[in-house]
Write an enzyme that holds these catalytic residues in place. Structure first.
Site, PDB file in Angstrom:
ATOM      1  N   GLN A 173       0.824  -1.211   0.000  1.00  0.00           N
ATOM      2  CA  GLN A 173       0.000   0.000   0.000  1.00  0.00           C
ATOM      3  C   GLN A 173       0.860   1.264   0.000  1.00  0.00           C
ATOM      4  O   GLN A 173       0.346   2.371   0.090  1.00  0.00           O
ATOM      5  CB  GLN A 173      -0.926   0.009   1.218  1.00  0.00           C
ATOM      6  CG  GLN A 173      -1.965  -1.101   1.202  1.00  0.00           C
ATOM      7  CD  GLN A 173      -3.100  -0.824   2.173  1.00  0.00           C
ATOM      8  OE1 GLN A 173      -3.754   0.197   2.089  1.00  0.00           O
ATOM      9  NE2 GLN A 173      -3.323  -1.742   3.092  1.00  0.00           N
ATOM     10  N   SER A 174       2.146   1.087  -0.135  1.00  0.00           N
ATOM     11  CA  SER A 174       3.090   2.188  -0.003  1.00  0.00           C
ATOM     12  C   SER A 174       2.880   3.285  -1.048  1.00  0.00           C
ATOM     13  O   SER A 174       2.800   3.023  -2.247  1.00  0.00           O
ATOM     14  CB  SER A 174       4.513   1.639  -0.129  1.00  0.00           C
ATOM     15  OG  SER A 174       5.448   2.676  -0.290  1.00  0.00           O
ATOM     16  N   ASN A 175       2.821   4.533  -0.571  1.00  0.00           N
ATOM     17  CA  ASN A 175       2.784   5.669  -1.481  1.00  0.00           C
ATOM     18  C   ASN A 175       4.138   5.859  -2.165  1.00  0.00           C
ATOM     19  O   ASN A 175       4.210   6.294  -3.315  1.00  0.00           O
ATOM     20  CB  ASN A 175       2.410   6.941  -0.713  1.00  0.00           C
ATOM     21  CG  ASN A 175       1.012   6.887  -0.148  1.00  0.00           C
ATOM     22  OD1 ASN A 175       0.102   6.337  -0.761  1.00  0.00           O
ATOM     23  ND2 ASN A 175       0.823   7.454   1.035  1.00  0.00           N
TER      24      ASN A 175
END
Length: 288
Positions: free
Chosen positions: A58-60
């Protein structure tokens, strides 16, 4: 090309805040990730041919690096621990978009993950660059100094800033670049002690960096009704923020501060669609 972001006024619970709209810089390469990757963005395309990074799906930062590599025509390899088939099949969110942009995803067995990540720098060639999880690299400081100059150029009486922390890179380098400002942050991954350890690995923590402790322990990326409640208030005030970091930071600001503050928008709103699906699966189906 250097991209500057505007500043918006936001009224929340009868208080005036200002928001540095780094979320508007680019659909994918925005927020604090644009600032952290600033040095790489200024690097000529022929100087590198591969970027390696690692972290969560889910890392930006993952999405921002994917967008940068697509623009630069660099190969991007991203390592994670084992993930579920549900995650692999998602048709929205950061992981889905990053793969569409050309990211090569590689799973590593949980048992060996830590040692594998530690070995990534062995025998690196000079055209490969590693971006540590969350963009926590010394090179990020240059981009945060550019942000600091934009804030200084804004003729304002405001002397307090706020930005949430994962690794703490943004908050740390922003505070170092703006010693005349108070910089509020809170830990969104782990506790304050862990956050300070992460920061101290990069640089000595300055006195103007203020850590706000949440009223209770929140687990990163876990759905909480009170976070959705804060998100509703922010949307009603006119600005969308990310659901991973922003609600916890805003909750602390509303409960523990009283002055006018400029919030540095971290971007990351592309992940809200998949995060809202997690809320629905937990039975939190509407704004509180």
């Amino acid at each position: 090309m250097i991209k500057k972001s505007p500043i918006s006024k936001l009224i929340l619970e009868n208080r005036t805040f200002y928001v540095k709209r780094d979320d508007l810089i680019d659909p994918y390469l925005a927020g604090n990730k644009y600032r952290k990757l600033y040095t790489l963005l200024q690097t000529p395309s022929d100087k590198l041919n591969k970027i390696i990074s690692y972290g969560g799906t889910q890392s930006n930062a993952m999405l921002a690096i994917a967008a940068m590599c697509a623009e630069k025509n660099w190969e991007f390899i991203y390592y994670t621990k084992g993930i579920s088939q549900t995650q692999k099949n998602e048709k929205c969110g950061n992981f889905f978009i990053a793969k569409k942009l050309g990211m090569l995803h590689v799973e590593v067995d949980n048992e060996f993950y830590k040692d594998f990540i530690a070995s990534l720098r062995v025998n690196l060639d000079n055209k490969t660059f590693i971006v540590d999880q969350g963009g926590a690299v010394e090179e990020a400081r240059v981009g945060l100094e550019v942000l600091a100059e934009e804030i200084r150029a804004y003729d304002s009486h405001i002397k307090s800033l706020a930005t949430p922390s994962g690794t703490g890179t943004t908050a740390l380098f922003l505070a170092l670049s703006l010693p005349e400002y108070k910089v509020y942050t809170t830990s969104c991954v782990g506790d304050i002690t862990y956050l300070k350890q992460q920061m101290s690995a990069l640089y000595t923590i300055p006195d103007n960096l203020v850590f706000l402790e949440p009223e209770k322990k929140y687990h990163f990326a876990k759905p909480y009704p009170e976070f959705l409640h804060v998100q509703k208030k922010l949307l009603e005030a006119g600005i969308e923020f990310d659901l991973l970091y922003a609600p916890g930071m805003w909750k602390c600001l509303l409960e523990q501060t009283d002055e006018e503050i400029m919030y540095i928008h971290s971007g990351g709103v592309t992940g809200n669609e998949s995060m809202l699906e997690r809320y629905k699966k937990k039975g939190i189906t509407s704004f509180c």
